[in-house]
Design an enzyme around this catalytic site. Structure first.
Site, PDB file in Angstrom:
ATOM      1  N   HIS A  14       8.580  -2.854   0.420  1.00 26.15           N
ATOM      2  CA  HIS A  14       9.859  -2.755  -0.286  1.00 26.15           C
ATOM      3  C   HIS A  14      10.054  -1.356  -0.832  1.00 26.15           C
ATOM      4  CE1 HIS A  14       8.609  -3.854  -4.735  1.00 26.15           C
ATOM      5  NE2 HIS A  14       7.884  -2.877  -4.249  1.00 26.15           N
ATOM      6  N   CYS A  33       7.803   3.837  -6.861  1.00 29.16           N
ATOM      7  CA  CYS A  33       8.365   2.664  -6.187  1.00 29.16           C
ATOM      8  C   CYS A  33       9.694   2.974  -5.502  1.00 29.16           C
ATOM      9  CB  CYS A  33       8.549   1.528  -7.187  1.00 29.16           C
ATOM     10  SG  CYS A  33       6.975   0.939  -7.797  1.00 29.16           S
ATOM     11  N   HIS A  39       6.817   1.092   0.490  1.00 31.04           N
ATOM     12  CA  HIS A  39       5.409   0.897   0.176  1.00 31.04           C
ATOM     13  C   HIS A  39       5.200  -0.613   0.162  1.00 31.04           C
ATOM     14  CE1 HIS A  39       7.346   0.440  -3.754  1.00 31.04           C
ATOM     15  NE2 HIS A  39       6.341  -0.357  -4.062  1.00 31.04           N
ATOM     16  N   HIS A  41       2.945  -4.395  -0.979  1.00 28.91           N
ATOM     17  CA  HIS A  41       2.134  -5.132  -1.951  1.00 28.91           C
ATOM     18  C   HIS A  41       1.549  -6.372  -1.277  1.00 28.91           C
ATOM     19  CE1 HIS A  41       3.537  -2.869  -5.437  1.00 28.91           C
ATOM     20  NE2 HIS A  41       4.769  -2.968  -4.960  1.00 28.91           N
ATOM     21  N   ASP A  79       6.692 -12.821   4.551  1.00 33.95           N
ATOM     22  CA  ASP A  79       5.384 -12.267   4.912  1.00 33.95           C
ATOM     23  C   ASP A  79       5.507 -11.270   6.066  1.00 33.95           C
ATOM     24  OD1 ASP A  79       2.581 -11.993   4.746  1.00 33.95           O
ATOM     25  OD2 ASP A  79       2.293 -13.464   6.340  1.00 33.95           O
ATOM     26  N   HIS A  80       4.937 -10.089   5.867  1.00 32.55           N
ATOM     27  CA  HIS A  80       5.004  -8.994   6.848  1.00 32.55           C
ATOM     28  C   HIS A  80       6.446  -8.578   7.142  1.00 32.55           C
ATOM     29  CE1 HIS A  80       0.819  -9.965   7.127  1.00 32.55           C
ATOM     30  NE2 HIS A  80       0.600  -8.869   7.817  1.00 32.55           N
ATOM     31  N   GLU A 124       2.519  -9.214  -8.369  1.00 28.85           N
ATOM     32  CA  GLU A 124       2.795  -8.094  -7.457  1.00 28.85           C
ATOM     33  C   GLU A 124       1.522  -7.284  -7.230  1.00 28.85           C
ATOM     34  OE1 GLU A 124       6.687  -5.557  -7.005  1.00 28.85           O
ATOM     35  OE2 GLU A 124       5.454  -4.755  -8.626  1.00 28.85           O
TER      36      GLU A 124
HETATM   37 NI    NI Z   1       6.430  -1.899  -5.357  1.00 30.95          NI
END
Ligand code: NI
Length: 143
Positions: A14, A33, A39, A41, A79-80, A124
């Site tokens: 995200h 961010c 990037h 998580h 997911d992914h 997160e």
């Molecule tokens: Ni983040």
């Protein structure tokens, strides 16, 4: 009243960015961010439902069923994936951990029959976690 929790994990990319802010504001507010090239998580999602166990089965909900509901409506969609671009129910929402918890609640709340959604807990990182209990929050959408 019994509370039962299922834990699931997912990994997503995200970027935190508000299109109504200037580049400088986005940089100042979101810092790392705000990285334009995203990037990621490794999220941990805990979904808690509550109610009374069925006297015949002893189950509040079959945990296989809870797992299936979470995987069908949340995990398979995030997911992914890139949370800014790929997920229909997150379109136009800044994908902070706060907003994700509220959006996940909206996806899940009407999916239970003999129990009620009680809490969404979303990690997160190991150290950053939100809890949401369904108080009404309108997510501001940009599109
Ligand atoms: Ni983040």
């Amino acid at each position: 009243m019994i509370y039962i929790t299922r834990r699931e994990t997912f990994s997503s990319a995200h970027r935190l960015y508000n299109p109504t802010f200037s580049d400088e504001e986005n940089e100042r507010i979101y810092d790392k961010c705000n990285n334009p090239n995203w990037h990621g998580h490794n999220y941990v999602l805990e979904v808690t439902v509550c109610g009374y166990p069925d006297p015949n089965t002893g189950y509040l909900i079959d945990l296989k069923e809870l797992k299936k509901i979470i995987r069908t409506h949340i995990i398979s969609k995030v997911d992914h994936k890139n949370l800014n671009l790929d997920v229909e129910f997150l379109k136009g929402i800044i994908p902070t951990v706060e907003n994700l918890a509220v959006a996940f609640w909206k996806e899940l709340e009407d999916k239970f029959t003999n129990c009620k959604l009680y809490r969404i807990k979303l990690y997160e990182t190991e150290n950053n976690v939100v809890e949401y209990y369904g108080e009404k929050i309108d997510l501001h959408k940009f599109v």
